[in-house]
Scaffold this motif. Structure first.
Motif, PDB file in Angstrom:
ATOM      1  N   LEU A 177       0.819  -1.210   0.000  1.00  0.00           N
ATOM      2  CA  LEU A 177       0.000   0.000   0.000  1.00  0.00           C
ATOM      3  C   LEU A 177       0.857   1.266   0.000  1.00  0.00           C
ATOM      4  O   LEU A 177       0.410   2.309  -0.472  1.00  0.00           O
ATOM      5  CB  LEU A 177      -0.934   0.006   1.215  1.00  0.00           C
ATOM      6  CG  LEU A 177      -2.114  -0.971   1.151  1.00  0.00           C
ATOM      7  CD1 LEU A 177      -2.901  -0.942   2.449  1.00  0.00           C
ATOM      8  CD2 LEU A 177      -3.020  -0.666  -0.033  1.00  0.00           C
ATOM      9  N   LEU A 178       2.067   1.175   0.527  1.00  0.00           N
ATOM     10  CA  LEU A 178       2.967   2.321   0.494  1.00  0.00           C
ATOM     11  C   LEU A 178       3.507   2.580  -0.911  1.00  0.00           C
ATOM     12  O   LEU A 178       3.889   3.710  -1.236  1.00  0.00           O
ATOM     13  CB  LEU A 178       4.134   2.105   1.466  1.00  0.00           C
ATOM     14  CG  LEU A 178       3.807   2.217   2.960  1.00  0.00           C
ATOM     15  CD1 LEU A 178       5.012   1.806   3.791  1.00  0.00           C
ATOM     16  CD2 LEU A 178       3.389   3.639   3.318  1.00  0.00           C
ATOM     17  N   VAL A 179       3.535   1.539  -1.729  1.00  0.00           N
ATOM     18  CA  VAL A 179       4.094   1.659  -3.081  1.00  0.00           C
ATOM     19  C   VAL A 179       3.043   2.133  -4.087  1.00  0.00           C
ATOM     20  O   VAL A 179       3.357   2.855  -5.037  1.00  0.00           O
ATOM     21  CB  VAL A 179       4.693   0.306  -3.526  1.00  0.00           C
ATOM     22  CG1 VAL A 179       5.189   0.369  -4.968  1.00  0.00           C
ATOM     23  CG2 VAL A 179       5.833  -0.098  -2.593  1.00  0.00           C
ATOM     24  N   ILE A 180       1.799   1.730  -3.875  1.00  0.00           N
ATOM     25  CA  ILE A 180       0.732   2.011  -4.853  1.00  0.00           C
ATOM     26  C   ILE A 180       0.590   3.500  -5.161  1.00  0.00           C
ATOM     27  O   ILE A 180       0.473   3.881  -6.339  1.00  0.00           O
ATOM     28  CB  ILE A 180      -0.602   1.411  -4.376  1.00  0.00           C
ATOM     29  CG1 ILE A 180      -0.529  -0.105  -4.457  1.00  0.00           C
ATOM     30  CG2 ILE A 180      -1.766   1.933  -5.205  1.00  0.00           C
ATOM     31  CD1 ILE A 180      -1.745  -0.812  -3.888  1.00  0.00           C
ATOM     32  N   PRO A 181       0.583   4.419  -4.168  1.00  0.00           N
ATOM     33  CA  PRO A 181       0.442   5.842  -4.508  1.00  0.00           C
ATOM     34  C   PRO A 181       1.532   6.353  -5.441  1.00  0.00           C
ATOM     35  O   PRO A 181       1.243   7.142  -6.362  1.00  0.00           O
ATOM     36  CB  PRO A 181       0.506   6.529  -3.139  1.00  0.00           C
ATOM     37  CG  PRO A 181       0.034   5.503  -2.175  1.00  0.00           C
ATOM     38  CD  PRO A 181       0.564   4.212  -2.701  1.00  0.00           C
ATOM     39  N   ALA A 182       2.772   5.928  -5.215  1.00  0.00           N
ATOM     40  CA  ALA A 182       3.874   6.375  -6.074  1.00  0.00           C
ATOM     41  C   ALA A 182       3.702   5.847  -7.494  1.00  0.00           C
ATOM     42  O   ALA A 182       3.953   6.579  -8.478  1.00  0.00           O
ATOM     43  CB  ALA A 182       5.209   5.923  -5.493  1.00  0.00           C
ATOM     44  N   LEU A 183       3.277   4.591  -7.639  1.00  0.00           N
ATOM     45  CA  LEU A 183       3.061   4.025  -8.970  1.00  0.00           C
ATOM     46  C   LEU A 183       1.939   4.756  -9.689  1.00  0.00           C
ATOM     47  O   LEU A 183       2.029   5.023 -10.892  1.00  0.00           O
ATOM     48  CB  LEU A 183       2.738   2.531  -8.846  1.00  0.00           C
ATOM     49  CG  LEU A 183       3.855   1.634  -8.305  1.00  0.00           C
ATOM     50  CD1 LEU A 183       3.360   0.196  -8.203  1.00  0.00           C
ATOM     51  CD2 LEU A 183       5.086   1.708  -9.202  1.00  0.00           C
ATOM     52  N   TRP A 184       0.893   5.074  -8.948  1.00  0.00           N
ATOM     53  CA  TRP A 184      -0.228   5.817  -9.553  1.00  0.00           C
ATOM     54  C   TRP A 184       0.216   7.197 -10.021  1.00  0.00           C
ATOM     55  O   TRP A 184      -0.096   7.621 -11.145  1.00  0.00           O
ATOM     56  CB  TRP A 184      -1.362   5.931  -8.537  1.00  0.00           C
ATOM     57  CG  TRP A 184      -2.392   6.942  -8.905  1.00  0.00           C
ATOM     58  CD1 TRP A 184      -3.310   6.857  -9.912  1.00  0.00           C
ATOM     59  CD2 TRP A 184      -2.596   8.219  -8.283  1.00  0.00           C
ATOM     60  NE1 TRP A 184      -4.092   8.003  -9.945  1.00  0.00           N
ATOM     61  CE2 TRP A 184      -3.673   8.847  -8.961  1.00  0.00           C
ATOM     62  CE3 TRP A 184      -1.989   8.877  -7.221  1.00  0.00           C
ATOM     63  CZ2 TRP A 184      -4.135  10.119  -8.602  1.00  0.00           C
ATOM     64  CZ3 TRP A 184      -2.447  10.140  -6.857  1.00  0.00           C
ATOM     65  CH2 TRP A 184      -3.509  10.744  -7.549  1.00  0.00           C
TER      66      TRP A 184
END
Length: 233
Positions: free
Chosen positions: A170-177
């Motif tokens: 979940l910490l990675v998803i915002p950056a990928l988005w």
């Protein structure tokens, strides 16, 4: 209000000003990029033209549809709602205050972006090559800046709230988005690649300054606590 970062451990107990380092680096890179774009008087860089031409020539209809779906989430109502959600996640005791803080944080990065874009007045690529609608000046990219700022807020909210095994993904998803939103602006032909880079640098600078402000606020509160206790004795 967004959660205050914990003070770094040490003999003195004073917080370390680590956000100042990326803020300084990003400010220098952003200043160099903006100065170069200004000196070019609206003429795109060679790398901009090359990457723009390649994307225009490699845009199947299905990929354009995906890019449009991604890009519409990076600004306006969707981005504002995500920022408010992030604030509510970070401030669990008073979620409405957190939601308001998230919205205000988003405004705080938009004001310098608009001012910088208006001052630089860099033209976008030719409108005939756009695969979606756009307005305003090119640098820094508004969708890129907005989505990156929301990603920072969401990461803080997840870090504050989630304690399960899902925390890391979940910490990675915002950056990928946020990265996908920035790339979609170039792919749809509405921004030069360096417009997106400027948006990322501006957001990184904003995040560093915000981190420094929160550390300073925490330091001030921790310093005021002993005096309050003394008054009560």
């Amino acid at each position: 209000m967004l959660p205050l970062p914990a003070a770094a451990p040490g003999a003195t107990g004073k917080p370390r000003w680590w956000p100042a380092i990326p803020a300084l680096v990003c400010s220098m890179l952003l200043a160099a990029l903006v100065a170069s774009a200004g000196a070019a008087h609206g003429t795109p860089f060679g790398v901009d033209e090359a990457l723009h031409r390649w994307t225009v020539e490699h845009r199947p209809r299905w990929a354009v549809g995906v890019a449009v779906t991604v890009t519409v989430t990076g600004s306006g109502v969707p981005a504002c709602l995500l920022a408010m959600l992030a604030g509510a996640m970070a401030v669990r005791t008073r979620r409405w205050c957190g939601a308001l803080a998230g919205a205000l944080a988003l405004v705080s990065v938009q004001l310098p972006r608009i001012a910088l874009a208006s001052w630089l007045a860099r033209p976008r690529p030719s409108a005939g090559e756009w695969a979606w609608s756009a307005d305003g000046y090119a640098m820094p990219s508004g969708h890129t800046t907005t989505s990156a700022a929301v990603a920072v807020l969401l990461t803080a909210g997840v870090h504050r709230t989630v304690r399960s095994r899902a925390r890391r993904p979940l910490l990675v998803i915002p950056a990928l988005w946020a990265a996908a939103v920035g790339i979609s602006r170039v792919y749809l032909g509405m921004h030069w690649p360096t417009d997106v880079l400027a948006g990322w640098l501006l957001t990184a600078l904003w995040a560093g300054l915000l981190g420094m402000f929160l550390i300073l606020l925490r330091r001030r509160k921790s310093g005021a606590a002993p005096s309050n206790e003394g008054e009560g004795t």
